[in-house]
Design a protein around this motif. Structure first.
Motif, PDB file in Angstrom:
ATOM      1  N   ALA A 439       0.825  -1.203   0.000  1.00  0.00           N
ATOM      2  CA  ALA A 439       0.000   0.000   0.000  1.00  0.00           C
ATOM      3  C   ALA A 439       0.864   1.261   0.000  1.00  0.00           C
ATOM      4  CB  ALA A 439      -0.929  -0.006   1.213  1.00  0.00           C
ATOM      5  N   GLU A 440       2.044   1.167   0.617  1.00  0.00           N
ATOM      6  CA  GLU A 440       2.868   2.359   0.755  1.00  0.00           C
ATOM      7  C   GLU A 440       3.333   2.867  -0.614  1.00  0.00           C
ATOM      8  OE1 GLU A 440       5.825   1.817   3.691  1.00  0.00           O
ATOM      9  OE2 GLU A 440       6.166   3.949   3.933  1.00  0.00           O
ATOM     10  N   VAL A 441       3.536   1.954  -1.551  1.00  0.00           N
ATOM     11  CA  VAL A 441       3.966   2.367  -2.892  1.00  0.00           C
ATOM     12  C   VAL A 441       2.926   3.283  -3.520  1.00  0.00           C
ATOM     13  CG1 VAL A 441       4.493   1.546  -5.208  1.00  0.00           C
ATOM     14  CG2 VAL A 441       5.334   0.280  -3.213  1.00  0.00           C
ATOM     15  N   HIS A 442       1.671   2.933  -3.294  1.00  0.00           N
ATOM     16  CA  HIS A 442       0.585   3.691  -3.923  1.00  0.00           C
ATOM     17  C   HIS A 442      -0.119   4.606  -2.941  1.00  0.00           C
ATOM     18  CE1 HIS A 442       1.124   0.996  -7.308  1.00  0.00           C
ATOM     19  NE2 HIS A 442       0.973  -0.039  -6.513  1.00  0.00           N
ATOM     20  N   ASN A 443       0.331   4.597  -1.678  1.00  0.00           N
ATOM     21  CA  ASN A 443      -0.345   5.375  -0.641  1.00  0.00           C
ATOM     22  C   ASN A 443      -1.844   5.079  -0.610  1.00  0.00           C
ATOM     23  OD1 ASN A 443       1.978   6.750   0.280  1.00  0.00           O
ATOM     24  ND2 ASN A 443       1.856   8.120  -1.476  1.00  0.00           N
ATOM     25  N   VAL A 444      -2.176   3.805  -0.573  1.00  0.00           N
ATOM     26  CA  VAL A 444      -3.583   3.419  -0.564  1.00  0.00           C
ATOM     27  C   VAL A 444      -4.166   3.615   0.829  1.00  0.00           C
ATOM     28  CG1 VAL A 444      -5.202   1.504  -0.815  1.00  0.00           C
ATOM     29  CG2 VAL A 444      -3.357   1.795  -2.462  1.00  0.00           C
ATOM     30  N   ILE A 445      -5.288   4.296   0.875  1.00  0.00           N
ATOM     31  CA  ILE A 445      -6.024   4.481   2.127  1.00  0.00           C
ATOM     32  C   ILE A 445      -7.434   3.951   1.889  1.00  0.00           C
ATOM     33  CG2 ILE A 445      -6.883   6.140   3.818  1.00  0.00           C
ATOM     34  CD1 ILE A 445      -4.630   8.010   2.427  1.00  0.00           C
ATOM     35  N   LYS A 446      -7.845   2.993   2.728  1.00  0.00           N
ATOM     36  CA  LYS A 446      -9.198   2.458   2.628  1.00  0.00           C
ATOM     37  C   LYS A 446     -10.001   2.938   3.827  1.00  0.00           C
ATOM     38  CE  LYS A 446      -7.719  -1.929   0.536  1.00  0.00           C
ATOM     39  NZ  LYS A 446      -7.693  -3.400   0.773  1.00  0.00           N
ATOM     40  N   LEU A 447     -11.151   3.517   3.552  1.00  0.00           N
ATOM     41  CA  LEU A 447     -12.054   3.970   4.605  1.00  0.00           C
ATOM     42  C   LEU A 447     -13.396   3.273   4.425  1.00  0.00           C
ATOM     43  CD1 LEU A 447     -11.356   7.817   4.384  1.00  0.00           C
ATOM     44  CD2 LEU A 447     -10.311   6.182   5.953  1.00  0.00           C
ATOM     45  N   ARG A 448     -13.854   2.626   5.483  1.00  0.00           N
ATOM     46  CA  ARG A 448     -15.197   2.051   5.481  1.00  0.00           C
ATOM     47  C   ARG A 448     -15.965   2.729   6.607  1.00  0.00           C
ATOM     48  NH1 ARG A 448     -17.035  -4.296   6.217  1.00  0.00           N
ATOM     49  NH2 ARG A 448     -19.210  -3.994   5.600  1.00  0.00           N
ATOM     50  N   MET A 449     -16.976   3.497   6.241  1.00  0.00           N
ATOM     51  CA  MET A 449     -17.656   4.375   7.182  1.00  0.00           C
ATOM     52  C   MET A 449     -19.107   3.949   7.372  1.00  0.00           C
ATOM     53  SD  MET A 449     -16.098   7.894   5.547  1.00  0.00           S
ATOM     54  CE  MET A 449     -17.271   8.915   6.411  1.00  0.00           C
ATOM     55  N   PHE A 450     -19.516   3.851   8.628  1.00  0.00           N
ATOM     56  CA  PHE A 450     -20.910   3.614   8.974  1.00  0.00           C
ATOM     57  C   PHE A 450     -21.435   4.893   9.616  1.00  0.00           C
ATOM     58  CE2 PHE A 450     -19.225  -0.557   8.458  1.00  0.00           C
ATOM     59  CZ  PHE A 450     -20.274  -1.330   7.987  1.00  0.00           C
ATOM     60  N   VAL A 451     -22.232   5.624   8.852  1.00  0.00           N
ATOM     61  CA  VAL A 451     -22.763   6.911   9.296  1.00  0.00           C
ATOM     62  C   VAL A 451     -24.220   6.714   9.705  1.00  0.00           C
ATOM     63  CG1 VAL A 451     -23.251   9.297   8.598  1.00  0.00           C
ATOM     64  CG2 VAL A 451     -21.184   8.142   7.768  1.00  0.00           C
ATOM     65  N   ASP A 452     -24.593   7.258  10.852  1.00  0.00           N
ATOM     66  CA  ASP A 452     -25.982   7.206  11.311  1.00  0.00           C
ATOM     67  C   ASP A 452     -26.417   8.619  11.653  1.00  0.00           C
ATOM     68  OD1 ASP A 452     -28.470   6.174  12.052  1.00  0.00           O
ATOM     69  OD2 ASP A 452     -27.638   4.591  13.312  1.00  0.00           O
ATOM     70  N   SER A 453     -27.646   8.767  12.137  1.00  0.00           N
ATOM     71  CA  SER A 453     -28.213  10.100  12.373  1.00  0.00           C
ATOM     72  C   SER A 453     -27.333  10.964  13.264  1.00  0.00           C
ATOM     73  CB  SER A 453     -29.600   9.968  13.000  1.00  0.00           C
ATOM     74  OG  SER A 453     -30.440   9.185  12.197  1.00  0.00           O
ATOM     75  N   SER A 454     -26.640  10.334  14.220  1.00  0.00           N
ATOM     76  CA  SER A 454     -25.805  11.130  15.132  1.00  0.00           C
ATOM     77  C   SER A 454     -24.517  10.407  15.511  1.00  0.00           C
ATOM     78  CB  SER A 454     -26.592  11.498  16.399  1.00  0.00           C
ATOM     79  OG  SER A 454     -27.104  10.345  17.052  1.00  0.00           O
ATOM     80  N   SER A 455     -23.947   9.676  14.555  1.00  0.00           N
ATOM     81  CA  SER A 455     -22.680   8.996  14.839  1.00  0.00           C
ATOM     82  C   SER A 455     -21.966   8.630  13.559  1.00  0.00           C
ATOM     83  CB  SER A 455     -22.923   7.722  15.670  1.00  0.00           C
ATOM     84  OG  SER A 455     -23.582   6.740  14.908  1.00  0.00           O
ATOM     85  N   VAL A 456     -20.678   8.317  13.722  1.00  0.00           N
ATOM     86  CA  VAL A 456     -19.902   7.738  12.628  1.00  0.00           C
ATOM     87  C   VAL A 456     -18.902   6.765  13.221  1.00  0.00           C
ATOM     88  CG1 VAL A 456     -18.222   9.649  12.656  1.00  0.00           C
ATOM     89  CG2 VAL A 456     -18.440   8.212  10.621  1.00  0.00           C
ATOM     90  N   GLU A 457     -18.726   5.627  12.551  1.00  0.00           N
ATOM     91  CA  GLU A 457     -17.675   4.667  12.872  1.00  0.00           C
ATOM     92  C   GLU A 457     -16.868   4.455  11.600  1.00  0.00           C
ATOM     93  OE1 GLU A 457     -19.192   1.272  15.528  1.00  0.00           O
ATOM     94  OE2 GLU A 457     -21.035   2.341  14.996  1.00  0.00           O
TER      95      GLU A 457
END
Length: 501
Positions: A439-457
Motif C-alpha cells: 500500500a505504501e507504494v501507492h499510498n492506498v487508504i481504505k475507509l469504510r464508514m458507517f454513518v448514522d443520524s448522530s454517529s460515525v464509525e
C-alpha cells in the motif's frame, strides 16, 4: 436542571405521573435518534453488559437509567438479535432495589450453565453516609427470558488492600473451571485487575491480582475482559486517569488492551506488550467481547463517555452502542472489522458507485448523500498533500476525515459537525497511519464508514485503526464531498443507503 440525589435514585415505578410520557414525547421529536444502532427507549444508556449467545439469540444488555440523562439508578436492559444486525427490545432484565443492589445493578457479564444464562454483575449499595459497598451478584435467566436473582451475593467482600471501587465482573470457562476478572483500585489509588476462580459460579475463590508491567497506570481499571485467541492472551480494560501523550489518550477516559502470552492462571503472571488504545475517536468506552458459536470473538462498546454532556440530553435520552466488531490479531495489534452480517443492512441494493481522479479540488457525485449509510472509499495514486471526505455536510456544517500526507496522519475533525459539544469532549482526533509495504507504494487508504443520524464509525485500512464518534448535525446536512488538495489522487467509492429518503 440537574436532578437531586433523591430523584436520581428512584425506581421506574416511582416516576411522577406523566414523567415518562413527557420523555417519550421529547424523544419522538429528536432528529438525532439513530436508524440502526442500539439506543435507549428513554433516558441514559451506558456500558454493554452480558454479551452472549443463548437459545439461538445473541443477547446484549446495557446499563440503563430510564428517567433522565444523568447517571442515576441503573437497571440492566435486555436486547437480543438472531443476526447481530436487527435488535429486538426485550425489556428490563435486572431491576435494582434489593439489599445488595439498592443503588444500582452495575456492569457485568453472562455465561451459559446448565441450560440457563447466568448474569454476574456488581450490585451497588450506599450506606447512610453515602459510602459505597459493592457486591458481586448473580441472576439467572431461563429460556423464557425470566430473570431470577440469586439470594445472596457470590462475592461479598472487597479484598484487603483495595478500595470500594471494585466492579464489572467478566466471567469465562477454562476446562471445567470458571474464572472471573474484576476491575479494582488499590489503596494507593492505582488501578488493577483481580482474578477469581469458581467451580459453580456461586462460590468464588480470590486468587489475587493479575500481574502486569503497569503497576501505576491510572487510578482505576474499569470493565476488564480477558480472552484468548490465535494462541495469545488479551486483556482489555478501561483505565481512568491517564494523561494525554502526543496523539494518544485525549479522551476523558481510555479503553485499550494488552496482548501477550496466555495468562498463567496459577501464578497470575501476564507477560504482555505495550498498551494500545482500541479506538482513535471521541466516544468509545467500556467494551465487552463474546465468543460466538462459530468461534469468532466479537466486541461491542458504549459509544459515549462518563462525566460528559451530549446534545441529546435536552431531548430526554443519551448514548448508544457501537456496531458489533469482529476481532483478529496482526502482530501486536487487535484488528477490528464490522461483523460481515452488517452487509444485511444493504438489502437488495447494489450500491451507488463512482470513481474519479480528483486534482486540487472538492467534488460531489450523484447519489452520494444521506443521513444513515455505509460508505467505502479507496484513495490511491496519491501525491496530494491532503485527501479526504466531508460528510453530513451543508453550507454551515461538515464532519471531515482526511489524510495528511506530509505528517502521515489520519485526522477526524468534528469542529463544524453541528450542535457544539463542550470543550472536554474534543473536536480533533488523529493517529499516525501504518500502511503495509504494497500500500505504501501507492499510498492506498481504505475507509469504510458507517454513518448514522448522530454517529460515525470509520474503519481504516481493513480495521488497522477505528475512529468512533458522535456527531450532531441537522437533518439538512446530508452532503458528501471528496477532496484532494495540493496535488491529485484516485478515488473509488460506493455507498449503500440505510434509510428512506
Amino acid at each position: 436542571m440537574k436532578m437531586t440525589r433523591e430523584q436520581l435514585y428512584r425506581r421506574i415505578e416511582q416516576a411522577e405521573p406523566g414523567e415518562i410520557a413527557k420523555l417519550e414525547a421529547q424523544i419522538a421529536t429528536c432528529s438525532w435518534r439513530q436508524s440502526y444502532h442500539i439506543q435507549p427507549v428513554t433516558g441514559l444508556l451506558n456500558d454493554p453488559n452480558g454479551f452472549s449467545y443463548y437459545q439461538g439469540y445473541y443477547h446484549l444488555f446495557y446499563q440503563w437509567f430510564p428517567l433522565g440523562t444523568e447517571h442515576g439508578l441503573k437497571y440492566w436492559y435486555h436486547t437480543r438479535s438472531n443476526n447481530l444486525v436487527n435488535w429486538e427490545n426485550v425489556g428490563i432484565a435486572i431491576e435494582p432495589g434489593g439489599p445488595y443492589d439498592s443503588h444500582g445493578a452495575y456492569s457485568g457479564s453472562a455465561i451459559e450453565k446448565d441450560g440457563k444464562l447466568n448474569l454476574i454483575y456488581t450490585g451497588n449499595t450506599r450506606d447512610k453516609n453515602w459510602i459505597r459497598h459493592p457486591y458481586q451478584c448473580l441472576a439467572i435467566m431461563d429460556e423464557e427470558n425470566v430473570v431470577t436473582k440469586f439470594e445472596h451475593p457470590v462475592i461479598s467482600d472487597v479484598p484487603a488492600g483495595y478500595t470500594e471501587h471494585f466492579r464489572d465482573p467478566k466471567v469465562w470457562q477454562h476446562d471445567d473451571v470458571y474464572y472471573c476478572v474484576i476491575g479494582a483500585q488499590r489503596m494507593d489509588e492505582t488501578g488493577c485487575t483481580m482474578l477469581y476462580r469458581s467451580a459453580d459460579l456461586k462460590h468464588w475463590q480470590f486468587l489475587g491480582e493479575i500481574m502486569t508491567t503497569l503497576p501505576s497506570f491510572g487510578y482505576m481499571w474499569e470493565c476488564p475482559d480477558y480472552l484468548e485467541m490465535e494462541g495469545q492472551g488479551v486483556l482489555i480494560f478501561s483505565p481512568q486517569g491517564i494523561q494525554p501523550e502526543a496523539e494518544r489518550y485525549h479522551n476523558i477516559y481510555q479503553s485499550g488492551y494488552l496482548i501477550g502470552e496466555p495468562l498463567d492462571l496459577e501464578s497470575r503472571e501476564f507477560k504482555h506488550g505495550k498498551f494500545h488504545e482500541l479506538d482513535r475517536g471521541f466516544d468509545f468506552y467500556a467494551p465487552q467481547t463474546m465468543h460466538s458459536p462459530d468461534g469468532r470473538r466479537i466486541l461491542v462498546a458504549w459509544m459515549g463517555l462518563p462525566d460528559l454532556a451530549y446534545p441529546t440530553d435536552d431531548s430526554g435520552w443519551a448514548h448508544c452502542l457501537t456496531l458489533p466488531r469482529q476481532l483478529s490479531i496482526q502482530g501486536d495489534k487487535l484488528i477490528q472489522q464490522p461483523v460481515p452480517e452488517m452487509a444485511q443492512l444493504r438489502g437488495e441494493q447494489q450500491g451507488i458507485q463512482a470513481q474519479s481522479t480528483i486534482n486540487n479540488e472538492s467534488r460531489s457525485f450523484a447519489g452520494f448523500h444521506g443521513i444513515a449509510y455505509e460508505l467505502e472509499c479507496e484513495i490511491s495514486q496519491n501525491d496530494a498533500n491532503l485527501v479526504g471526505i466531508e460528510f453530513r455536510a451543508s453550507d454551515t456544517e461538515k464532519t471531515i476525515v482526511q489524510y495528511n500526507q506530509l505528517d502521515r496522519k489520519l485526522i477526524l475533525d468534528r469542529s463544524h459537525s453541528g450542535a457544539a459539544l463542550s470543550e472536554a469532549n474534543g473536536t480533533i482526533r488523529s493517529c499516525s497511519l501504518d500502511v503495509d509495504s504494497e500500500a505504501e507504494v501507492h499510498n492506498v487508504i481504505k475507509l469504510r464508514m458507517f454513518v448514522d443520524s448522530s454517529s460515525v464509525e470509520i474503519f481504516v485500512n481493513d480495521g488497522q485503526e477505528v475512529f468512533t464518534s458522535r456527531i450532531f448535525p441537522s437533518r439538512d446536512s446530508a452532503g458528501i464531498q471528496f477532496f484532494a488538495h495540493g496535488g491529485k489522487a484516485d478515488f473509488k467509492m460506493v455507498i449503500w443507503k440505510y434509510e428512506m429518503e
